[in-house]
Design an enzyme around this catalytic site. Structure first.
Site, PDB file in Angstrom:
ATOM      1  N   ARG A 211       0.796  -0.950  -0.133  1.00  0.00           N
ATOM      2  CA  ARG A 211      -0.105   0.188  -0.054  1.00  0.00           C
ATOM      3  C   ARG A 211       0.824   1.267   0.083  1.00  0.00           C
ATOM      4  O   ARG A 211       0.690   2.280  -0.671  1.00  0.00           O
ATOM      5  CB  ARG A 211      -0.905   0.051   1.361  1.00  0.00           C
ATOM      6  CG  ARG A 211      -1.955  -0.948   1.225  1.00  0.00           C
ATOM      7  CD  ARG A 211      -2.772  -1.038   2.522  1.00  0.00           C
ATOM      8  NE  ARG A 211      -3.746  -1.958   2.626  1.00  0.00           N
ATOM      9  CZ  ARG A 211      -3.770  -3.064   3.615  1.00  0.00           C
ATOM     10  NH1 ARG A 211      -3.385  -2.662   4.608  1.00  0.00           N
ATOM     11  NH2 ARG A 211      -4.833  -3.981   3.397  1.00  0.00           N
ATOM     12  N   PHE A 227     -11.366  -4.976  -5.930  1.00  0.00           N
ATOM     13  CA  PHE A 227     -11.357  -6.124  -4.718  1.00  0.00           C
ATOM     14  C   PHE A 227     -10.770  -5.291  -3.643  1.00  0.00           C
ATOM     15  O   PHE A 227      -9.935  -5.696  -2.754  1.00  0.00           O
ATOM     16  CB  PHE A 227     -10.479  -7.259  -4.993  1.00  0.00           C
ATOM     17  CG  PHE A 227     -10.685  -7.836  -6.360  1.00  0.00           C
ATOM     18  CD1 PHE A 227     -11.968  -8.945  -6.643  1.00  0.00           C
ATOM     19  CD2 PHE A 227      -9.681  -7.666  -7.353  1.00  0.00           C
ATOM     20  CE1 PHE A 227     -11.877  -9.524  -7.580  1.00  0.00           C
ATOM     21  CE2 PHE A 227      -9.980  -8.519  -8.511  1.00  0.00           C
ATOM     22  CZ  PHE A 227     -11.229  -9.323  -8.591  1.00  0.00           C
ATOM     23  N   ASP A 249     -15.772  -3.448  -5.089  1.00  0.00           N
ATOM     24  CA  ASP A 249     -15.948  -4.795  -4.541  1.00  0.00           C
ATOM     25  C   ASP A 249     -17.313  -5.275  -4.682  1.00  0.00           C
ATOM     26  O   ASP A 249     -18.375  -4.570  -4.531  1.00  0.00           O
ATOM     27  CB  ASP A 249     -15.544  -4.676  -2.955  1.00  0.00           C
ATOM     28  CG  ASP A 249     -15.220  -6.051  -2.262  1.00  0.00           C
ATOM     29  OD1 ASP A 249     -13.970  -6.144  -2.012  1.00  0.00           O
ATOM     30  OD2 ASP A 249     -15.966  -7.094  -2.124  1.00  0.00           O
ATOM     31  N   SER A 250     -17.515  -6.812  -4.724  1.00  0.00           N
ATOM     32  CA  SER A 250     -18.526  -7.121  -5.382  1.00  0.00           C
ATOM     33  C   SER A 250     -19.607  -7.070  -4.028  1.00  0.00           C
ATOM     34  O   SER A 250     -20.868  -7.432  -3.735  1.00  0.00           O
ATOM     35  CB  SER A 250     -18.629  -8.674  -5.723  1.00  0.00           C
ATOM     36  OG  SER A 250     -17.687  -9.454  -4.733  1.00  0.00           O
ATOM     37  N   ALA A 276     -20.323  -1.115  -5.454  1.00  0.00           N
ATOM     38  CA  ALA A 276     -20.662  -2.484  -5.316  1.00  0.00           C
ATOM     39  C   ALA A 276     -20.976  -3.509  -6.581  1.00  0.00           C
ATOM     40  O   ALA A 276     -22.086  -3.124  -7.071  1.00  0.00           O
ATOM     41  CB  ALA A 276     -21.944  -2.791  -4.327  1.00  0.00           C
ATOM     42  N   CYS A 336      -2.696 -14.168  -3.966  1.00  0.00           N
ATOM     43  CA  CYS A 336      -2.517 -14.449  -2.313  1.00  0.00           C
ATOM     44  C   CYS A 336      -2.684 -16.026  -2.383  1.00  0.00           C
ATOM     45  O   CYS A 336      -2.951 -16.341  -1.379  1.00  0.00           O
ATOM     46  CB  CYS A 336      -3.439 -13.664  -1.411  1.00  0.00           C
ATOM     47  SG  CYS A 336      -5.101 -13.775  -1.887  1.00  0.00           S
TER      48      CYS A 336
HETATM   49  N1  SAH Z   1      -7.344  -5.809  -1.321  1.00  0.00           N
HETATM   50  C1  SAH Z   1      -7.977  -5.787  -0.095  1.00  0.00           C
HETATM   51  C2  SAH Z   1      -8.170  -7.125   0.257  1.00  0.00           C
HETATM   52  C3  SAH Z   1      -8.874  -8.095  -0.749  1.00  0.00           C
HETATM   53  S1  SAH Z   1      -9.836  -9.344  -0.350  1.00  0.00           S
HETATM   54  C4  SAH Z   1      -7.254  -5.026   0.884  1.00  0.00           C
HETATM   55  O1  SAH Z   1      -5.965  -4.514   0.802  1.00  0.00           O
HETATM   56  O2  SAH Z   1      -7.602  -5.285   2.176  1.00  0.00           O
HETATM   57  C5  SAH Z   1     -10.818  -9.832  -1.854  1.00  0.00           C
HETATM   58  C6  SAH Z   1     -11.983  -9.001  -1.824  1.00  0.00           C
HETATM   59  O3  SAH Z   1     -12.469  -9.272  -3.002  1.00  0.00           O
HETATM   60  C7  SAH Z   1     -13.316  -9.428  -1.026  1.00  0.00           C
HETATM   61  O4  SAH Z   1     -13.554  -8.064  -0.205  1.00  0.00           O
HETATM   62  C8  SAH Z   1     -14.483  -9.759  -1.757  1.00  0.00           C
HETATM   63  O5  SAH Z   1     -15.984  -9.411  -1.355  1.00  0.00           O
HETATM   64  C9  SAH Z   1     -14.089  -9.456  -3.215  1.00  0.00           C
HETATM   65  N2  SAH Z   1     -14.387 -10.196  -4.282  1.00  0.00           N
HETATM   66  C10 SAH Z   1     -14.450 -11.431  -4.357  1.00  0.00           C
HETATM   67  N3  SAH Z   1     -14.982 -11.766  -5.657  1.00  0.00           N
HETATM   68  C11 SAH Z   1     -15.111 -10.578  -6.290  1.00  0.00           C
HETATM   69  C12 SAH Z   1     -15.741 -10.166  -7.673  1.00  0.00           C
HETATM   70  N4  SAH Z   1     -15.941 -11.242  -8.571  1.00  0.00           N
HETATM   71  N5  SAH Z   1     -15.821  -9.188  -7.979  1.00  0.00           N
HETATM   72  C13 SAH Z   1     -15.358  -8.061  -7.054  1.00  0.00           C
HETATM   73  N6  SAH Z   1     -15.101  -8.247  -5.786  1.00  0.00           N
HETATM   74  C14 SAH Z   1     -14.853  -9.598  -5.470  1.00  0.00           C
END
Ligand code: SAH
Length: 392
Positions: A211, A227, A249-250, A276, A336
């Site tokens: 970050r 995400f 984020d979804s 969303a 990850c």
């Molecule tokens: N980048 C974040 C961590 C990501 S965790 C950080 O730094 O804290 C992964 C995230 O992806 C979750 O919040 C989940 O809700 C989201 N997610 C999962 N599938 C998804 C999709 N198809 N489209 C958008 N978001 C999604």
């Protein structure tokens, strides 16, 4: 303590301090141990090898020690103190600008199955093995002894991380203290941590360094944080002087969280908006030319057998993003998935670049931070990898 005998010549990897005994290596166990019980691991000849937590499953024992020593309060105190010393050495513990860090990272800290994240004076403790669940009270007491006044609350959050079949009836709740206070600081930025219901221990502590790098590159850029979850990358990009930041984020819950966290640090900042929406749908429909994009999806491969499918997923995602990025853009892309190697991930991104017909340079290769150490005898502990790309 009951004894577990290995099959002939199955002690090789343990002699190299690999901390797992696979069920296929077990000859027999004396008596009838309870799941989570500590066993003494012996060779077929009866020679001492290790002590660890026993569990039903492909990993039969997670090793706590390779010495024949008592596993008592003093043992936990030694292990936790050693973990804390490392976090002091790397400048995370005792840093007034940063009170969010991982204190215990499982095998990386010779405590397989245990995760402890610190958020200010609250520790969030997570058991990934039945043994750590059984020992949780003793560990909590040892943790208080090691941390002293720097620790007021311990929240135990293992509802989703323990094997369902073990039927432990586990619940999330405080083992020490209790507090409604849930704001922690990372590199001088503040975040609401939802340890009650949030993913992992409530926050993705492992992206701290990455970050910071996003912050360095954000000035004047139009940032897309895909995400986003709690919006860590978004808040850093705002501090870095981004022209605008869009978080996607979804989950609506994540979108609410990112909005709260932006509000906490930059109240009323009009540069930020959250959506969303499904990632692929958003990428297909977007018209905004983002020149800094972050892709930090959930683990696409949770198991070895999902690897091929996951590689396709990473390729598709990265290709979609690259196709639409203007020349001179920067892409931060992560995986990850522990089951995907950094070579496999790089290959997936390489394929994405060819599909998108873009000229791409690798600027940085990123990993998990120092408070998520990798036990040199347990390379499986390496899970987070990322690439920073310059896209022309
Ligand atoms: N980048 C974040 C961590 C990501 S965790 C950080 O730094 O804290 C992964 C995230 O992806 C979750 O919040 C989940 O809700 C989201 N997610 C999962 N599938 C998804 C999709 N198809 N489209 C958008 N978001 C999604």
């Amino acid at each position: 303590m009951k004894n577990l005998y290995l099959l002939k010549n199955k002690e090789e990897s343990l002699r190299r301090f690999h901390p797992w005994v696979f069920s296929g290596a077990v000859q027999r166990i004396e008596g009838q141990p309870q799941e989570g019980e500590r066993l003494r691991v012996l060779t077929s000849q009866g020679e001492f090898i290790a002590i660890g937590h026993w569990q039903i499953g492909s990993i039969a024992v997670r090793v706590l020690t390779f010495e024949d020593e008592p596993i008592d309060r003093a043992f936990w105190v030694r292990r936790l103190r050693s973990a804390l010393d490392v976090r002091r050495t790397i400048g995370l513990a005792g840093n007034p600008k940063n009170d969010t860090y991982r204190l215990v990272h499982g095998e990386g800290d010779s405590l397989p199955g245990l995760v402890i994240d610190m958020y200010g004076r609250t520790a969030v403790m997570q058991a990934h093995s039945v043994g750590m669940h059984v020992d949780r009270m003793e560990i909590a007491q040892a943790l208080k002894e090691v941390m002293g006044d720097d620790l007021q609350n311990i929240f135990y959050k293992s509802e989703t991380t323990l094997p369902f079949k073990a039927g432990l009836g586990q619940e999330n709740g405080f083992l020490l203290g209790s507090t409604p206070e849930n704001v922690a600081m990372e590199n001088g930025l503040r975040f609401h941590i939802d340890w009650l219901k949030g993913q992992k221990t409530g926050f993705f502590v492992d992206q701290r360094d990455n970050r910071s790098l996003v912050e360095q590159y954000s000035k004047g850029r139009r940032v897309l944080n895909m995400f986003c979850y709690t919006g860590g990358f978004s808040v850093y990009a705002l501090r870095g002087g981004a022209h605008l930041v869009h978080s996607v984020d979804s989950s609506q819950k994540a979108v609410d969280l990112v909005n709260e966290n932006v509000e906490l640090n930059f109240p009323g900042d009009q540069r930020h908006q959250a959506f969303a929406e499904d990632a692929f749908k958003f990428l297909d429909q977007m018209t905004e030319p983002y020149d800094l994009v972050i892709l930090d999806p959930p683990a696409f491969a949770k198991h070895r057998d999902a690897v091929r499918h996951a590689i396709k997923g990473y390729t598709k995602l990265n290709a979609r993003a690259m196709e639409k990025m203007p020349a001179g853009s920067i892409l931060f892309t992560f995986s990850c998935s522990q089951a995907i190697s950094k070579e496999q991930f790089r290959m997936a991104v390489f394929t994405a670049a060819t599909l998108a017909h873009r000229r791409v340079r690798i600027l940085h290769q990123l990993y998990q931070p120092a408070d998520h150490p990798v036990n040199i005898y347990h390379p499986e502990g390496e899970y987070l990898k990322g690439l920073v790309l310059f896209v022309e």
